[in-house]
Design a protein around this motif. Structure first.
Motif, short mmCIF file in Angstrom:
data_model
loop_
_atom_site.label_atom_id
_atom_site.label_comp_id
_atom_site.label_asym_id
_atom_site.label_seq_id
_atom_site.Cartn_x
_atom_site.Cartn_y
_atom_site.Cartn_z
N LEU A 1 0.84 -1.19 0.00
CA LEU A 1 0.00 0.00 0.00
C LEU A 1 0.88 1.24 0.00
CD1 LEU A 1 -2.66 -1.12 2.61
CD2 LEU A 1 -2.82 -1.16 0.11
N GLN A 2 0.32 2.30 -0.57
CA GLN A 2 1.07 3.54 -0.65
C GLN A 2 0.25 4.63 -0.01
OE1 GLN A 2 3.18 4.30 -4.38
NE2 GLN A 2 2.22 6.32 -4.44
N GLN A 3 0.91 5.48 0.77
CA GLN A 3 0.19 6.57 1.41
C GLN A 3 0.94 7.87 1.18
OE1 GLN A 3 -0.23 5.45 5.51
NE2 GLN A 3 -2.04 4.19 5.10
N GLN A 4 0.17 8.95 1.42
CA GLN A 4 0.78 10.26 1.23
C GLN A 4 0.49 11.11 2.46
OE1 GLN A 4 -0.52 12.95 -2.05
NE2 GLN A 4 1.48 12.41 -2.91
N ALA A 5 1.47 11.92 2.84
CA ALA A 5 1.27 12.83 3.97
C ALA A 5 1.83 14.19 3.60
CB ALA A 5 1.98 12.28 5.20
N GLU A 6 1.29 15.22 4.26
CA GLU A 6 1.82 16.56 4.05
C GLU A 6 3.25 16.62 4.59
OE1 GLU A 6 0.12 19.42 2.84
OE2 GLU A 6 -1.26 17.86 2.09
N PHE A 7 4.11 17.29 3.85
CA PHE A 7 5.48 17.45 4.34
C PHE A 7 5.95 18.88 4.03
CE2 PHE A 7 10.10 16.42 4.56
CZ PHE A 7 10.10 15.91 5.85
N PRO A 8 5.34 19.83 4.73
CA PRO A 8 5.65 21.24 4.47
C PRO A 8 6.98 21.64 5.11
CG PRO A 8 4.12 21.07 6.27
CD PRO A 8 4.37 19.67 5.80
N PRO A 9 7.50 22.80 4.78
CA PRO A 9 8.72 23.27 5.45
C PRO A 9 8.52 23.26 6.95
CG PRO A 9 8.23 24.66 3.59
CD PRO A 9 7.06 23.73 3.73
N GLY A 10 9.55 22.84 7.67
CA GLY A 10 9.47 22.74 9.12
C GLY A 10 9.19 21.32 9.57
N ALA A 11 8.67 20.50 8.65
CA ALA A 11 8.37 19.11 9.03
C ALA A 11 9.66 18.30 9.10
CB ALA A 11 7.41 18.50 8.02
N ARG A 12 9.59 17.22 9.88
CA ARG A 12 10.76 16.33 10.01
C ARG A 12 10.33 14.89 9.76
NH1 ARG A 12 14.84 18.47 13.39
NH2 ARG A 12 14.35 20.58 14.09
N LEU A 13 11.25 14.14 9.19
CA LEU A 13 10.99 12.72 8.97
C LEU A 13 12.13 11.94 9.62
CD1 LEU A 13 9.48 10.36 7.50
CD2 LEU A 13 11.07 10.74 5.59
#
Lengths: 115, 820
Positions: B614-626
């Motif tokens: 399965l594939q998912q998508q999430a918001e990753f705006p500036p300031g976000a960390r992974l």
């Protein structure tokens, strides 16, 4: 559509000069061909004055190649004149300057057929 | 080391020349004296002595090893009986002086009956010692006389002093010129002859001669000095001539002498004994040392500790003033170099000197030709032959005694180095020292071999792991920290990996994975899977498709283990993160200013097992960390994975943007693993930075005017973004991409522009899955010039699949004066 492209035909007797104004792309190319193709089949020389053509895309180039082949089939001359830089660049990049006859200015009446 | 040696069978109450020691000597001496004393006269005493000797030394079958034992004494002619006088007169063939000395056979005992009666001995019954010439002419007598340390003239003259005389010992009777009767030796298998004697009153003497079928060792013969004295004391109890007792004075003197000899003998024997005990104890100590050193050395894998230990132990064992161990190592470039350790001397003592070169003295050791031991190296022909020093350099520690032992690898026969020992006094190194040095060198060679193999393996594992680690690229607007820590325990490399892959159109893929298992197999599987992921990533496959392809590949390449992997793609244009997960730990997404949350849980099974992901998508705006990691960080013997992930989230929520990201990661790892991770730890942390970025999007419809609208849109956006330099190529590229979408799919979706400060990305999404391909048009060909134009104006272009179609994209580099 009219505001995007217009073709102004000047019948000089021995040859025809068509002035293309506006932008020529995949949207306007069919209309352009419709307007110009009938001039080629008469067998008289056709010169396209492109001084007012501000943009051409690959569909426009395809249309020019098609006109060239039509003219050749009926033994008529087909030439381009007064190219703007964007148009000239597109023609050069796609090597069509080796196929198409290109003039700096529109030749005087009766001169376009002379080599 | 204790070896069981079976005690030899000693005849009960008897004696054995092979084992004859101090206590035997004392016992035998006492027995003979008592026997002699208690006899009825001189001749019975003599007879008792020879019998007792013969009966005393028996073999395992109770058979005497003494073939013949005889006791002679000298007597004056006048003192002889009638029968003996007649024999003398026969022999001298004329009148005999009253004081003519005659060697008289007093007693004889042997295996053959004919040897048991003096009267039956024809040749030795009586020998008149008329002159020194007669003595010399009688070989046996002559041998005895000189062997006992007497002058022939003294015997003839009856001038034998009361001082005791020596023992006469012929260790090897066969062929000895001291034993004239070689026929007797051969016939009876005589091995050794032992004679001892002593002075009697009035200048007479006696002697006992024993012919043995066994070898009598020299040190045993020595012990018979005391036996001789005690026999003398016993004989002195009887009058030699006539009958009656002798004077008490002579006997007392004899006893005193007997005591003296015994004391002296005991003293020297005791000293020898003590020396032997000391030697044995020292030997046991050294054997012990060797054992202990050997065990210690071969258990040591740390090279520095090993060589120092070996040097110290060897220097101590050889009692050298100083010792050095020169050993060769191979560096990471395959070059050999030599190091050394010292013992018994400070390092400064050698600092000024060059490494020992292949001089005539050292070459033997460095070439592995064998041990070199010299009592005085300065007298060795090889010494002092080589320039520039011609011997020891000035200021060198003085070396006379020299011992050098090569250290040779048992596995490759290569010379690994050499031990060198020195002493300023000559003659210090014995064969024993050499043996010990050789023993330690042998252990050192094994230990060095082990250490070299171990460090080579460790280096290979580390090298392998390091070579697998990616170089994390610099990517605009992303701050990326990565950490790979091999397990703190154990040397085997693990199968954890991470990767950062630059994708087209400003997008970036982040990978974390774990090949279960350790060692070279895990590492090589990891390498293959990592490259597979990279290859599919560069094809720009969507995360779920990528994992499916890699999974199929893994199914056929990885048999014994399973592989987990999480793959996420960041798209800066729409500021999203698209991810899929093949059985790996979830990732942690920290939104700007928000709470960290787990993403990518339960999206698929491990690679090689799973088929659909399965594939998912999430918001990753500036300031976000992974944050991507492996179980080494969150799982341990003390904590479950779930608890570990909770702790990780806690740590991430506390991260402040001010801190250096790498420092923060290190601290986080330290805190989560308590500084002792028992598994490999891989960590990839991505911080999406605020920064210059422009994006614009135009929805597309399939009508003829769409090209014109696209041109207006591009021109306006680029003018606003102050990118007028690239308007012309951007117009051509945009129109071609839109044209392509309109004409081929009929369902164009959107035109997007994205500028990250260095490059302008133009992409067009459509609902068509067919991938465009560029072909070179023939010169009269009417079609196929679109992508040709794009290729001419764009720095890069390409296409990627989307869940409902595809995106064709192109990049145009923009002047670098743009704010970045």
């Amino acid at each position: 559509m009219d505001e995007l492209l217009s073709v102004d035909v000047d019948d000089r007797g021995t040859d025809v000069v068509a002035k293309v104004s506006g932008e020529l792309d995949f949207g306007t190319a069919p209309q352009f061909l419709q307007a110009v193709e009938s001039l080629v089949v008469t067998g008289r020389s056709l010169v396209l004055d492109l001084s007012e053509l501000t943009f051409c895309d690959s569909s426009a180039l395809s249309a020019l190649v098609r006109l060239h082949k039509r003219a050749k089939a009926v033994g008529a001359e087909f030439a381009l004149a007064r190219l703007r830089p964007q148009v000239e660049a597109a023609i050069t990049v796609t090597m069509l300057h080796r196929l198409l006859v290109i003039h700096q200015e529109v030749p005087a009446a009766g001169k376009s057929s002379q080599p | 080391m204790i070896t069981d040696v079976p005690a030899p069978r000693r005849p009960r109450g008897g004696y054995d020349f092979g084992l004859f020691g101090l206590s035997d000597m004392v016992r035998l001496a006492a027995e003979l004296r008592t026997t002699a004393e208690s006899a009825e006269g001189f001749v019975p005493a003599a007879t008792a002595v020879v019998r007792q000797l013969r009966d005393g030394f028996v073999d395992g079958d109770g058979e005497s090893v003494l073939e013949l034992v005889r006791l002679f004494s000298t007597r004056r002619f006048a003192d002889l009986g009638d029968e003996l006088r007649r024999i003398v007169l026969e022999q001298v063939q004329g009148p005999a002086a009253a004081d003519l000395r005659c060697l008289t056979l007093e007693a004889t005992v042997g295996r053959e009956p004919g040897l048991n009666d003096p009267a039956l001995s024809r040749r030795h019954r009586l020998i008149p010692l008329a002159s020194t010439a007669t003595v010399a002419a009688a070989p046996m007598v002559s041998a005895l006389v000189s062997g006992l340390g007497l002058q022939a003239a003294d015997v003839v003259a009856g001038a034998v002093g009361s001082g005791r005389f020596d023992v006469f010992h012929v260790a090897e009777a066969a062929g000895s010129r001291h034993v004239p009767d070689q026929e007797f030796v051969r016939r009876h298998g005589i091995r050794s002859v032992l004679a001892f004697g002593g002075a009697l009153p009035d200048g007479e003497m006696f002697c006992v001669v024993m012919f043995a079928r066994v070898v009598i060792p020299a040190e045993v013969a020595d012990l018979f000095r005391a036996v001789a004295v005690s026999v003398r004391a016993g004989l002195l109890a009887h009058s030699h001539v006539g009958s009656g007792r002798v004077g008490l004075e002579a006997q007392r003197a004899a006893l005193r002498e007997h005591l003296q000899v015994l004391e002296e003998s005991s003293r020297s024997q005791a000293a020898e004994l003590e020396e032997a005990v000391r030697r044995l104890r020292a030997e046991a100590d050294l054997v012990d040392t060797l054992q202990v050193v050997g065990r210690r050395l071969t258990a040591q894998l740390d090279l520095d500790a090993l060589v120092q230990d070996a040097t110290d132990a060897a220097t101590q064992a050889t009692e050298a003033e100083f010792g050095a161990f020169f050993y060769n190592l191979i560096d990471q470039y395959g070059e050999s170099y030599t190091l050394y350790t010292l013992s018994g001397v400070p390092r400064e003592a050698f600092d000024r000197f060059p490494m020992p070169r292949k001089t005539a003295v050292f070459a033997a050791t460095f070439d592995g030709r064998g041990v070199m031991r010299s009592d005085d190296i300065t007298r060795d022909p090889r010494y002092g032959r080589n320039a520039p020093h011609f011997g020891m350099p000035a200021g060198h520690l003085p070396v006379r005694s020299y011992l050098a032992v090569p250290v040779i690898s048992p596995s490759s026969q290569q010379v690994l180095g050499g031990f060198f020992f020195g002493h300023s006094e000559p003659g210090r190194f014995t064969a024993r020292h050499q043996q010990l040095a050789e023993g330690i060198a042998g252990y050192a060679a094994i230990a060095l071999d082990n250490a070299r193999l171990f460090s080579a393996q460790q280096r290979m594992a580390t090298e392998l792991a390091r070579s697998m680690l990616p170089t994390v690229p610099q990517i605009a607007h992303l701050e990326i920290a990565s950490r790979y820590l091999p397990a703190a325990t154990g040397s085997e490399v693990g199968g954890d990996w991470f990767d950062v892959i630059e994708l087209p159109a400003g997008r970036t893929a982040f990978v974390i994975g774990d090949v279960v298992g350790r060692g070279v197999t895990a590492a090589s599987v990891m390498g293959q899977i990592r490259m597979a992921v990279r290859s599919y990533a560069l094809l720009d496959l969507p995360p779920a498709d990528l994992l499916r392809h890699v999974s199929h590949l893994a199914e056929h390449t990885v048999k014994t283990t399973f592989v987990t992997c999480l793959y996420a793609v960041h798209d800066p244009v729409d500021q999203t993160l698209t991810f899929a997960n093949a059985g790996h730990l979830p990732a942690v997404l920290t939104p700007p200013g928000g709470h960290s949350q787990l993403i990518g849980e339960g999206l698929g099974m491990p690679l090689g097992v799973g088929d659909t992901f399965l594939q998912q998508q999430a918001e990753f705006p500036p300031g976000a960390r992974l944050t991507l990691t492996t179980d080494g960080l969150v799982e341990s013997r003390r904590r479950t994975v779930a608890a570990g992930l909770r702790d990780l989230i806690g740590e991430l929520d506390q991260l402040s943007g001010d801190e250096d990201l790498r420092t923060a990661c290190d601290r986080m790892i330290d805190r989560l693993t308590d500084n002792e991770h028992d598994d490999d730890v891989a960590l990839l942390h991505v911080h999406h930075l605020d920064g210059y970025r422009r994006t614009a999007s135009l929805p597309l419809t399939a009508d003829p005017a769409v090209g014109a609208r696209a041109r207006t849109f591009v021109r306006e956006q680029l003018t606003r973004w102050e990118l007028t330099e690239v308007v012309e190529p951007a117009l051509t590229v945009a129109v071609e991409l839109v044209s392509n979408a309109v004409r081929h799919s009929g369902r164009p979706v959107a035109l997007r522009l994205h500028h990250d400060g260095a490059r302008l990305t133009i992409d067009v999404a459509d609902h068509d899955v067919a991938t465009p391909r560029m072909s070179e048009p023939g010169v009269e060909e009417e079609r196929h010039r679109g992508l040709y134009l794009v290729n001419a104006y764009a720095a890069r272009w390409g296409t990627r699949s989307t869940p409902d179609g595809k995106v064709v994209w192109a990049e145009i580099d923009t002047p670098s004066s743009r704010p970045g």
